[in-house]
Scaffold this active site. Structure first.
Site, PDB file in Angstrom:
ATOM      1  N   HIS A  57      -1.614  -0.118  15.865  1.00  0.00           N
ATOM      2  CA  HIS A  57      -0.517   0.279  14.973  1.00  0.00           C
ATOM      3  C   HIS A  57       0.845   0.165  15.658  1.00  0.00           C
ATOM      4  O   HIS A  57       1.802   0.790  15.226  1.00  0.00           O
ATOM      5  CB  HIS A  57      -0.705   1.725  14.501  1.00  0.00           C
ATOM      6  CG  HIS A  57      -1.802   1.916  13.505  1.00  0.00           C
ATOM      7  ND1 HIS A  57      -3.113   1.609  13.780  1.00  0.00           N
ATOM      8  CD2 HIS A  57      -1.793   2.384  12.234  1.00  0.00           C
ATOM      9  CE1 HIS A  57      -3.865   1.890  12.725  1.00  0.00           C
ATOM     10  NE2 HIS A  57      -3.091   2.357  11.766  1.00  0.00           N
ATOM     11  N   GLU A  88       0.841  -1.199   0.000  1.00  0.00           N
ATOM     12  CA  GLU A  88       0.000   0.000   0.000  1.00  0.00           C
ATOM     13  C   GLU A  88       0.876   1.249   0.000  1.00  0.00           C
ATOM     14  O   GLU A  88       1.782   1.372   0.827  1.00  0.00           O
ATOM     15  CB  GLU A  88      -0.915  -0.028   1.235  1.00  0.00           C
ATOM     16  CG  GLU A  88      -1.909  -1.179   1.165  1.00  0.00           C
ATOM     17  CD  GLU A  88      -2.512  -1.558   2.516  1.00  0.00           C
ATOM     18  OE1 GLU A  88      -2.349  -0.800   3.487  1.00  0.00           O
ATOM     19  OE2 GLU A  88      -3.147  -2.636   2.593  1.00  0.00           O
TER      20      GLU A  88
END
Lengths: 310, 351
Positions: free
Chosen positions: B147, B47
């Site tokens: 994250h 990505e």
């Protein structure tokens, strides 16, 4: 089976080409033999037969090149035998865990890799892999494509849409064949699939064809140009076959009532060919019944498969 | 015990004014440039990895400009990214794919567990799947519960899947080359804070510690005190923890007179010490993952048979707390592993 499908007109009956009839009957008798062998306790584990759906890969076979990739699923024996009818013994040995097995008995019914044919047992898992293979084929630029078989039940998996999105964005030569047999294991498609397959294709801007015919020649006539475009453009294509599963999901686990099963059987090519071309059909049917019986006897007598773990 | 801090040795080569080693992020970026140049069949997917963005951590900067379509930014589709990587590999290519945050590798777990790792053997013969899944991992950046994780332990014990970790002692080009050359899939964890640190070179860690580079590309690097053969403790830690482990070793030496060496493997699973037996009387395994079902437990289970009878106390395991990772820095610090936690663990075991 819903009323809409049951109300469909029974397709016309055109005499099949010899080669098509041979493949159809090989697959029919192969799958029937597996259910018998299970019943006799001679095969272990599980299997998913494609009884009633044999014509799908048989119709597609001449539209595919030998070096195209085929990705198949849990119900993959027909997909394989249409591509490699000469390897029926290797497939049977794989399912029975006998010497000469395509994958040494490790993969079994649902995990077969032979030349460019590969099957896996997790729903939706193959589409991303197919996209990767197609990306490589696209770079090679020699017109090969990836044909991936999924079912209506597979459309519940998110990976399908991740891969379709990529395939459309990246102009991949990917032929997605949806075998919509109206039932996902035991759940009717109407209760597990919202909207339509066409609508889902449209959402990604991917061309879509719906096939209701069970006649290989008619199916080819309808699909030849769109499949050629998959190679030449290149760009993905979704083909939805409205088909009918005659047998259980795996073995002895059919929850459908007699009416539903009768409706499915009304679409079976087997009875219609038997009626339309009685003598020719009876001869071919007897031939393949015997050949498969001989194959079962021969493979059953082989030593157990050996696997040297890598 | 008597501690004799080693005289700082002269670094092996720098006759010219020492140029600082490259930062780990630059080092990894250069490794990817070199690999793409050397292997025309190698593809990169991930990505936002193409220029001008060059990846969330800039590790892929410049690659798409140089290598075109072989470097592709993908939709947000971790499962398809990994699956497509496996497909590229099956079709005769090689693939390195980037998962933007290691946390998101959970979305690709089926492709790793049930396809990439299995396909090398489930078809009854070795099927080559040269695929590396790069996963920036770790906390200390305040990114919060989804994250910041170090999920290495969730990928350990999968037949056919190697678990690797980036390290300031291991050449990234050699490590990636090795991973692809095994023709099996690997997951490479890359500590996000490590990206900003410098590689160690010339065998020198600092004025106290020296290191021996690994014998092979995925082997074990050893950080030691010059001339010292026997240690109070051998710390084993992945590359992401290396700087914190060295900081702990310095404190243990200078403030507590405890001599430590450090072993840093690049391959966490399958684990072996590459012929480097721990020289400490005590072993401490440190990792960034959460407590319970840890990599350290796997390492300890592997080491006990060989060390039984020689160890003076049980192997000590250091990990993050059995907790999610909070976003606020002061809360995050409480659950993650830092140098003082390693110091406490080593001293606690010695007490």
């Amino acid at each position: 089976m819903n009323a809409m499908v049951a109300a469909e007109a029974v397709p016309r009956v055109a005499p099949p080409a010899d080669d098509d009839l041979d493949r159809l009957l090989l697959i029919r008798h192969f799958e029937s033999a597996l259910l018998r062998l299970f019943g006799e306790g001679l095969i272990s584990g599980t299997t998913h037969t494609c009884l009633g759906q044999e014509y799908v890969p048989v119709a597609l076979e001449p539209l595919l090149r030998p070096d195209d990739h085929t990705l198949s699923n849990h119900r993959g024996h027909g997909h394989f035998l249409a591509r490699h009818p000469g390897e029926a013994g290797g497939l049977l040995a794989e399912i029975m865990g006998r010497e000469g097995a395509l994958c040494h008995g490790v993969g079994g019914s649902q995990h077969v890799y032979h030349r460019t044919f590969l099957s896996t047992g997790v729903q939706g898992e193959s589409l991303p892999v197919a996209a990767g293979i197609a990306l490589r084929l696209r770079a090679a630029g020699d017109g090969r494509l990836v044909c991936v078989y999924i079912g209506d039940g597979t459309l519940g998996e998110g990976s399908v849409y991740e891969a379709l999105n990529m395939a459309a964005l990246w102009d991949l030569p990917l032929l997605v064949v949806v075998e919509n047999n109206g039932i996902a294991q035991s759940t009717p498609t109407a209760r597990q699939l919202a909207g339509t397959v066409a609508g889902r294709a449209a959402a990604f801007g991917v061309p879509y064809r719906r096939v209701e015919s069970t006649d290989p020649a008619e199916i080819r006539a309808a699909l030849a140009a769109p499949v050629a475009a998959v190679r030449e453009t290149p760009f993905p294509l979704i083909v939805e076959f409205i088909t009918h599963r005659l047998g259980p999901h795996s073995k002895g686990d059919d929850t459908r009532g007699p009416e539903e099963l009768a409706a499915a059987r009304a679409h079976d090519w087997y009875g219609r060919y038997a009626e339309a071309i009685p003598e020719r059909f009876a001869a071919a049917d007897a031939l393949w019944r015997r050949r498969v019986a001989d194959l079962v006897a021969e493979v059953s007598a082989r030593p157990l498969a050996r696997w040297e773990a890598s | 015990m008597t501690v004799t801090p080693a005289t700082p040795a002269t670094p092996a080569t720098p006759a010219t004014p020492a140029t600082p080693a490259e930062r780990v992020a630059e080092h990894l970026n250069r490794a990817l440039h070199d690999l793409m140049d050397a292997h025309p069949d190698l593809h990169l997917l991930g990505e936002d990895i193409t220029d001008p963005y060059g990846g969330a951590f800039k590790i892929t900067k410049g690659l798409s400009s140089r290598f075109g379509d072989r470097v592709r930014s993908t939709p947000l589709s971790e499962s398809a990214i990994v699956g497509a990587g496996a497909g590229l590999a099956l079709a005769g290519g090689q693939a390195i794919v980037e998962i933007m945050f290691a946390d998101f590798a959970a979305l690709a777990f089926d492709q790793l567990l049930n396809f990439a790792a299995k396909s090398v053997s489930m078809y009854g013969r070795p099927v080559p799947v040269p695929l590396v899944v790069r996963c920036p991992s770790g906390g200390h950046r305040g990114y919060g519960p989804t994250h910041s994780q170090s999920p290495q332990k969730h990928f350990i014990g999968v037949p056919g899947l190697a678990v690797l970790e980036l390290s300031p002692f291991h050449d990234a080009r050699a490590l990636l080359d090795h991973a692809l050359a095994t023709r099996r899939p690997s997951v490479l964890f890359e500590d996000k804070v490590l990206y900003t640190r410098r590689m160690f070179h010339h065998g020198v860690v600092d004025e106290l510690f020296r290191f021996e580079p690994p014998a092979g590309p995925a082997g074990v690097a050893r950080v030691h005190l010059d001339g010292v053969e026997e240690y109070d403790c051998t710390i084993i830690a992945p590359g992401g923890l290396a700087h914190r482990a060295v900081e702990a070793m310095r404190t243990l030496l200078m403030e507590h007179e405890v001599l430590c060496e450090l072993l840093v493997p690049a391959r966490l699973y399958p684990f072996d010490l590459d012929g480097l037996p721990p020289r400490g009387r005590h072993v401490c395994v440190a990792e960034d993952g959460t407590a319970g079902g840890t990599w350290g437990a796997e390492v300890a289970a592997r080491l006990y048979p060989g060390l039984w009878g020689r160890l003076t106390r049980p192997i000590t395991l250091v990990s993050a707390a059995d907790s999610i990772i909070p976003a606020a820095p002061h809360l995050e610090r409480e659950v993650l592993v830092d140098a003082p936690a390693i110091v406490r663990a080593v001293l606690g075991a010695a007490a």
